[in-house]
Enzyme design. Structure first.
Site, short mmCIF file in Angstrom:
data_model
loop_
_atom_site.label_atom_id
_atom_site.label_comp_id
_atom_site.label_asym_id
_atom_site.label_seq_id
_atom_site.Cartn_x
_atom_site.Cartn_y
_atom_site.Cartn_z
CG ASN A 9 -1.72 1.24 1.39
OD1 ASN A 9 -1.75 2.09 0.49
ND2 ASN A 9 -2.40 1.38 2.52
CD1 TRP A 10 3.45 0.97 -3.05
CD2 TRP A 10 3.42 2.25 -4.90
NE1 TRP A 10 4.10 0.29 -4.06
CE2 TRP A 10 4.10 1.04 -5.20
CE3 TRP A 10 3.28 3.20 -5.92
CZ2 TRP A 10 4.62 0.78 -6.47
CZ3 TRP A 10 3.80 2.93 -7.18
CH2 TRP A 10 4.46 1.74 -7.44
CE LYS A 11 -0.17 3.22 4.83
NZ LYS A 11 -0.12 3.34 6.28
CG HIS A 96 -5.74 2.05 5.18
ND1 HIS A 96 -5.31 3.01 6.07
CD2 HIS A 96 -4.73 1.15 5.06
CE1 HIS A 96 -4.07 2.70 6.46
NE2 HIS A 96 -3.70 1.59 5.87
CD GLU A 98 -2.95 5.61 6.66
OE1 GLU A 98 -2.89 5.64 5.42
OE2 GLU A 98 -2.10 5.03 7.37
CD GLU A 168 -3.46 -2.37 7.24
OE1 GLU A 168 -2.39 -2.68 6.71
OE2 GLU A 168 -4.03 -1.30 7.03
N GLY A 174 2.53 2.38 10.92
CA GLY A 174 3.48 3.48 10.79
C GLY A 174 4.17 3.85 12.09
CB SER A 214 5.21 -1.69 12.23
OG SER A 214 4.84 -0.34 12.46
N GLY A 235 2.84 -1.06 4.28
CA GLY A 235 2.87 0.37 4.00
C GLY A 235 4.28 0.84 3.72
N GLY A 236 4.90 1.47 4.70
CA GLY A 236 6.23 2.07 4.52
C GLY A 236 7.25 1.17 3.84
P1 13P Z 1 3.01 0.47 7.75
O1 13P Z 1 3.50 -0.82 7.12
O2 13P Z 1 3.73 1.68 7.23
O3 13P Z 1 2.92 0.38 9.22
O4 13P Z 1 1.50 0.65 7.21
C1 13P Z 1 0.63 -0.42 7.26
C2 13P Z 1 -0.55 -0.06 6.47
O5 13P Z 1 -1.29 0.84 6.81
C3 13P Z 1 -0.79 -0.81 5.23
O6 13P Z 1 -2.05 -0.54 4.73
#
Ligand code: 13P
Length: 252
Positions: A9-11, A96, A98, A168, A174, A214, A235-236
């Protein structure tokens, strides 16, 4: 055997050229290899129309991170499921944390989006998870149950077969603080039990349940070794080619 998936998930990261470079890098890394997990890149909308071309001659799938609940019309700034589908994307992330928190998307709205996506022929990666306070209060199972019940459990069996769940925990997203493999397993076996109660054991055993929060190369193998953790939503760590590819390879 249910499918294992590692989805990035590149966000809201990567401009057009850096996104293309990253996708090409992942494709080149796995050229001639047969990873144990299906790889999905969930990119910002701007990348979708080039991804089919960038990823051709590979098994890597791609998808969006959001969609709108209506088919078309006067919804300035929104992107419909059929637009996403028309790019060759196979997946869309819905729910998600967010989106839930920053954009106030509730389970009712998310359910509309899920149904629209499925009726358009997209597969849905539906996210659920509790915030820290809810875990501290001991209501995390109730929270996740409600997210699943209200967001998904009016789907037909046939629709539900195209849903992937991503657990999640919001406190792990994050933050660098991942859930322990035992915490992930505990919740993900609970999720599978809920699916079994609603759709039967056959469907629940075939449902892919991902862990996100994470997740990185150094902890992926341990998390993915749990019986109800069928891969990850990353994510990251999905923004760095080596790190992401190592996470994919942590699926055995
Ligand atoms: P991180 O891997 O950056 O913690 O993010 C997880 C996430 O929100 C994937 O959708």
């Amino acid at each position: 055997m249910r499918k294992k998936i590692v989805a990035g998930n590149w966000k809201m990261n990567m401009d057009l050229s850096s996104g293309i470079e990253l996708a090409k890098g992942v494709k080149e890394y796995f050229a001639g290899k047969t990873p144990k997990a299906e790889i999905v890149l969930c990119t910002p909308f701007i990348h979708l129309s080039v991804m089919k071309d960038v990823l051709k001659d590979s098994n890597i799938k791609f998808g969006a991170q959001n969609c709108y609940s209506e088919p078309s019309g006067a919804f300035t700034g929104e992107i419909s499921c059929s637009m996403i589908k028309s790019t060759g994307a196979e997946y869309v992330i819905i729910g998600h944390s967010e989106r839930r928190t920053l954009f106030k998307e509730d389970n009712k709205m998310l359910n509309k989006k899920v149904r629209m996506a499925l009726s358009t022929g997209l597969k849905v990666i539906y996210c659920c998870g509790e915030i820290l306070k809810e875990r501290e209060q001991g209501i995390h199972f109730d929270v996740v149950k409600e997210q699943l019940t209200e967001g998904l459990f009016n789907l037909t069996e046939d629709e539900f077969k195209n849903v992937v769940i991503a657990y999640e925990p919001v406190w792990a997203i994050g933050t660098g603080l991942n859930a322990t493999p035992e915490q992930a397993q505990e919740m993900q076996s609970f999720i599978r039990k809920l699916i079994a109660e609603k759709y039967g054991k056959g469907i629940s055993e075939n449902t892919t349940i991902l862990y996100g929060g994470s997740c990185k190369a150094s902890n992926a193998a341990e998390l993915f070794s749990m019986p109800d953790v069928d891969g990850g939503l990353i994510g990251g760590a999905s923004l760095k080619k080596e790190e992401f590819c190592a996470i994919v390879e942590a699926v055995k």
